[in-house]
Every structure is written in structure tokens, then in C-alpha cells.
Design a protein around this motif. Sequence first.
Motif, mmCIF file in Angstrom:
data_model
loop_
_atom_site.group_PDB
_atom_site.id
_atom_site.type_symbol
_atom_site.label_atom_id
_atom_site.label_comp_id
_atom_site.label_asym_id
_atom_site.label_seq_id
_atom_site.Cartn_x
_atom_site.Cartn_y
_atom_site.Cartn_z
ATOM 1 N N ALA A 155 0.845 -1.196 0.000
ATOM 2 C CA ALA A 155 0.000 0.000 0.000
ATOM 3 C C ALA A 155 0.880 1.247 0.000
ATOM 4 O O ALA A 155 1.429 1.640 1.036
ATOM 5 C CB ALA A 155 -0.940 -0.017 1.199
ATOM 6 N N HIS A 156 1.024 1.845 -1.168
ATOM 7 C CA HIS A 156 1.777 3.095 -1.322
ATOM 8 C C HIS A 156 0.857 4.240 -0.896
ATOM 9 O O HIS A 156 -0.340 4.224 -1.209
ATOM 10 C CB HIS A 156 2.183 3.234 -2.789
ATOM 11 N N PRO A 157 1.388 5.255 -0.192
ATOM 12 C CA PRO A 157 0.510 6.318 0.326
ATOM 13 C C PRO A 157 -0.277 7.063 -0.746
ATOM 14 O O PRO A 157 -1.358 7.595 -0.465
ATOM 15 C CB PRO A 157 1.474 7.258 1.059
ATOM 16 N N ASP A 158 0.245 7.135 -1.973
ATOM 17 C CA ASP A 158 -0.442 7.898 -3.031
ATOM 18 C C ASP A 158 -1.232 7.023 -3.984
ATOM 19 O O ASP A 158 -1.710 7.513 -5.013
ATOM 20 C CB ASP A 158 0.594 8.674 -3.865
ATOM 21 N N GLU A 159 -1.325 5.740 -3.703
ATOM 22 C CA GLU A 159 -1.892 4.807 -4.684
ATOM 23 C C GLU A 159 -2.932 3.891 -4.045
ATOM 24 O O GLU A 159 -2.951 3.735 -2.824
ATOM 25 C CB GLU A 159 -0.761 3.915 -5.252
ATOM 26 N N PRO A 160 -3.770 3.275 -4.892
ATOM 27 C CA PRO A 160 -4.628 2.215 -4.366
ATOM 28 C C PRO A 160 -3.770 1.108 -3.752
ATOM 29 O O PRO A 160 -2.625 0.902 -4.172
ATOM 30 C CB PRO A 160 -5.358 1.690 -5.611
ATOM 31 N N SER A 161 -4.320 0.416 -2.766
ATOM 32 C CA SER A 161 -3.579 -0.713 -2.187
ATOM 33 C C SER A 161 -3.758 -1.933 -3.075
ATOM 34 O O SER A 161 -4.774 -2.082 -3.756
ATOM 35 C CB SER A 161 -4.068 -1.002 -0.769
ATOM 36 N N ILE A 162 -2.745 -2.801 -3.082
ATOM 37 C CA ILE A 162 -2.768 -3.951 -3.995
ATOM 38 C C ILE A 162 -2.257 -5.189 -3.264
ATOM 39 O O ILE A 162 -1.283 -5.117 -2.519
ATOM 40 C CB ILE A 162 -1.964 -3.631 -5.280
ATOM 41 N N TYR A 163 -2.941 -6.296 -3.458
ATOM 42 C CA TYR A 163 -2.566 -7.560 -2.815
ATOM 43 C C TYR A 163 -2.289 -8.590 -3.905
ATOM 44 O O TYR A 163 -3.194 -9.011 -4.608
ATOM 45 C CB TYR A 163 -3.706 -7.995 -1.890
ATOM 46 N N PHE A 164 -1.007 -8.922 -4.056
ATOM 47 C CA PHE A 164 -0.610 -10.013 -4.946
ATOM 48 C C PHE A 164 -0.709 -11.303 -4.135
ATOM 49 O O PHE A 164 0.114 -11.528 -3.243
ATOM 50 C CB PHE A 164 0.841 -9.815 -5.422
ATOM 51 N N THR A 165 -1.708 -12.114 -4.421
ATOM 52 C CA THR A 165 -1.836 -13.337 -3.600
ATOM 53 C C THR A 165 -0.663 -14.269 -3.854
ATOM 54 O O THR A 165 -0.346 -15.082 -3.006
ATOM 55 C CB THR A 165 -3.130 -14.117 -3.899
ATOM 56 N N SER A 166 -0.049 -14.174 -5.020
ATOM 57 C CA SER A 166 0.942 -15.149 -5.498
ATOM 58 C C SER A 166 0.308 -16.538 -5.559
ATOM 59 O O SER A 166 -0.900 -16.687 -5.400
ATOM 60 C CB SER A 166 2.211 -15.132 -4.645
ATOM 61 N N ASP A 167 1.143 -17.546 -5.791
ATOM 62 C CA ASP A 167 0.619 -18.890 -6.042
ATOM 63 C C ASP A 167 0.004 -19.474 -4.778
ATOM 64 O O ASP A 167 0.661 -19.551 -3.733
ATOM 65 C CB ASP A 167 1.736 -19.787 -6.558
ATOM 66 N N ALA A 168 -1.240 -19.909 -4.896
ATOM 67 C CA ALA A 168 -1.949 -20.366 -3.698
ATOM 68 C C ALA A 168 -3.196 -21.146 -4.081
ATOM 69 O O ALA A 168 -3.734 -20.978 -5.173
ATOM 70 C CB ALA A 168 -2.371 -19.156 -2.859
ATOM 71 N N ILE A 169 -3.610 -22.001 -3.146
ATOM 72 C CA ILE A 169 -4.989 -22.479 -3.147
ATOM 73 C C ILE A 169 -5.730 -21.615 -2.127
ATOM 74 O O ILE A 169 -5.086 -20.895 -1.344
ATOM 75 C CB ILE A 169 -5.055 -23.982 -2.780
ATOM 76 N N LEU A 170 -7.053 -21.680 -2.138
ATOM 77 C CA LEU A 170 -7.804 -20.786 -1.249
ATOM 78 C C LEU A 170 -7.702 -21.279 0.194
ATOM 79 O O LEU A 170 -7.972 -22.440 0.486
ATOM 80 C CB LEU A 170 -9.272 -20.727 -1.682
ATOM 81 N N THR A 171 -7.304 -20.369 1.075
ATOM 82 C CA THR A 171 -7.212 -20.697 2.509
ATOM 83 C C THR A 171 -7.879 -19.585 3.324
ATOM 84 O O THR A 171 -8.087 -18.469 2.829
ATOM 85 C CB THR A 171 -5.738 -20.780 2.971
ATOM 86 N N ASP A 172 -8.158 -19.909 4.582
ATOM 87 C CA ASP A 172 -8.742 -18.904 5.481
ATOM 88 C C ASP A 172 -7.795 -17.723 5.676
ATOM 89 O O ASP A 172 -8.248 -16.592 5.866
ATOM 90 C CB ASP A 172 -9.058 -19.539 6.843
ATOM 91 N N ASP A 173 -6.475 -17.973 5.626
ATOM 92 C CA ASP A 173 -5.512 -16.874 5.784
ATOM 93 C C ASP A 173 -5.720 -15.813 4.706
ATOM 94 O O ASP A 173 -5.643 -14.605 4.974
ATOM 95 C CB ASP A 173 -4.065 -17.393 5.653
ATOM 96 N N ILE A 174 -5.962 -16.272 3.482
ATOM 97 C CA ILE A 174 -6.151 -15.330 2.372
ATOM 98 C C ILE A 174 -7.463 -14.563 2.539
ATOM 99 O O ILE A 174 -7.490 -13.332 2.401
ATOM 100 C CB ILE A 174 -6.114 -16.093 1.025
ATOM 101 N N LEU A 175 -8.527 -15.277 2.855
ATOM 102 C CA LEU A 175 -9.823 -14.593 3.006
ATOM 103 C C LEU A 175 -9.779 -13.618 4.180
ATOM 104 O O LEU A 175 -10.314 -12.504 4.093
ATOM 105 C CB LEU A 175 -10.939 -15.629 3.202
ATOM 106 N N ALA A 176 -9.112 -14.017 5.268
ATOM 107 C CA ALA A 176 -9.016 -13.128 6.436
ATOM 108 C C ALA A 176 -8.210 -11.875 6.082
ATOM 109 O O ALA A 176 -8.555 -10.765 6.509
ATOM 110 C CB ALA A 176 -8.376 -13.870 7.610
ATOM 111 N N ALA A 177 -7.152 -12.054 5.298
ATOM 112 C CA ALA A 177 -6.332 -10.897 4.899
ATOM 113 C C ALA A 177 -7.158 -9.941 4.034
ATOM 114 O O ALA A 177 -7.069 -8.714 4.187
ATOM 115 C CB ALA A 177 -5.089 -11.358 4.156
ATOM 116 N N ILE A 178 -7.961 -10.480 3.129
ATOM 117 C CA ILE A 178 -8.800 -9.625 2.277
ATOM 118 C C ILE A 178 -9.803 -8.854 3.136
ATOM 119 O O ILE A 178 -9.988 -7.643 2.978
ATOM 120 C CB ILE A 178 -9.534 -10.473 1.216
ATOM 121 N N ASP A 179 -10.443 -9.557 4.078
ATOM 122 C CA ASP A 179 -11.453 -8.903 4.923
ATOM 123 C C ASP A 179 -10.832 -7.818 5.802
ATOM 124 O O ASP A 179 -11.430 -6.773 6.037
ATOM 125 C CB ASP A 179 -12.150 -9.942 5.807
#
Length: 296
Positions: A155-179
Motif C-alpha cells: 500500500a503506497h501512500p499515493d496509490e490504491p492498495s494492492i494484494y498479490f496473492t501469489s501462487d496459492a490455493i484458497l485458505t482462510d488466511d487469504i480470506l481473512a487478509a482480504i477482509d
Amino acid sequence: MKIHHIRNATTLLTVGQKHRQKHRQKHRQRHLLIDPMLAEPASMPGFKLFGGGRRANPLVPLPPETEARLAHVTDVVITHEHPDHFDKAALAWIRDRGLPVWANAMDGKNLARKGLEVHELQNGAMGMDVEIIPNRHGRGLLGWLMGPVSGYYLAHPDEPSIYFTSDAILTDDILAAIDRLKPDIIVAPAGSANIGIGGNILFSMDELVTLAKRAPGTIIFNHLEALDHCPTTREGLHQRMAAEGLLERVRIPADGEDIIVERGLSETPRARPLENAHPGRTPGLQKWFTAKLAGT
Ligand SMILES: [Zn+2]
């Protein structure tokens, strides 16, 4: 923010404003090359080890304007050391230019051994809020063999925040991070990769739908039509997202396409990243072995 999709997971991300350069050094414009795979077509072995369909990788060339675009790169960011995210051609290219490489603590030591100038990607790196979000890159024994992998929230102060999940299967860690972090943009690999045994090592189509529904803003799907073990096509993905009514938030860039996202979702303050987020387990020999098997 400009997101230039090159090929597979390789992305050129431009952050910061040019005019700030003089006054606020830490907010200077940066061009981040994420997960560079710069190999010529068919110069790496196939990754589809069982069940047929094995072909030499990558399946497609870099887009024609790539060389000119890469001349602007200021920093390299690597999510993990698999050859479709960091290959021999990229190693040589980075070393020739002496560019700084940002990686999590898990991969940094090994990258430094390859003669790169490695910096730990952690909160505050390059003037950004950063969080490392641990992944699973497959299930069971196969997931273990693929080694630990992490996604990056930037998250750059002047820009939208961006989340590169990188290679993954869906886990609760990812959903929790998004929320929790509510990233304005999510970039996720959509090729539904499998090696022909042991199930998917990337999000399944159903998991991509779950991700897109959960995304608070734009979701960009990459890791498509460049490797032999990624069966999902852009057209198939587009049709499924259309059927789910999700096209408004979904982007599926062609190789060489630019996506511009001007501003974040809201003016409310961003969530602070977790300071002590661990990059995941320390990789054992299996990660090295997997990378060797794949030809790096
Ligand atoms: Zn990959």
C-alpha cells in the motif's frame, strides 16, 4: 497506479508521482518488476508431469514492447523462487543491471547467494505499508513439495492498495487478509495449475469465484495461457465470471496490456498491516528440489 501485465505472473507495477521526486524522496516514482520470468518460449521443461499435455515452457513469447518497458525498472520484487516467477534469464537480467531485489525473509538468503542485492520486503519497504501473507501452494504431500509461498500486500501512500496473492490455493488466511486489509486491487493466479496428480496447486475455478466475490474492489487474474500445466483459458474464465455476474470487478489482461486504477475505494483510513506477520515456514530441501526439477 499502472499495472502492466507482461506474461504469466510477471508484472510491471508503477507507483508514485513523478513530480514528487524532487521534494519527497521516499515517495519517488518506482517501477516494480514483480516475479520476472523472462525466458524464451520452450526454453524450460514442461511442468505437467502426469496425465499428458506436457509441453516445454513458456508457451508464449514476451510481448514485443517488453524490453522497452523493462528499461524503466527500479526494483524487483519476488514472491517465491519457482521458475515461472524467477528464472535464469531474469537472474542474469537483474544481475547485469545491479537492481535491488525485494523478497520475504524466507527466500532472501537463497537469493543473496545468487549474487543479488537483496532487501527484506517488510512493512515500510519502499515507503509502503507491506504485509506478508502465508499461502499453501497445493494440498497434502504435493503442497509440501511445492514449499512455502507468501503473498504480498503493498500500500503506497499515493496509490490504491494492492494484494498479490501469489501462487496459492484458497485458505482462510487469504480470506481473512482480504477482509482485514480491504485491498483496492487483488492480483491472483487463475491458471488452475496442476501437474496431473495430487489436485490443483493454484486456485480452482470455484475458488476464483469465491475470491472475486470477496474482493472489495478490482480483481486482476493472471498466470494464464503461458504454461503447460495451467489449463484455464482467458475465455473460459471470462465466461464463468460473466455467468456469476462478476465482470464489473474482474480484469483478465492480455499479455502486454496496461491496467490503470486511479484511486482507492474510499477515503477511510487503511487497516494497518500486521507487523509480525511471518512469511511462513522455513523452506526445507523440498523447495530447492522442486525448483531444480523445474529447471532452475
Ligand atoms: Zn506460478
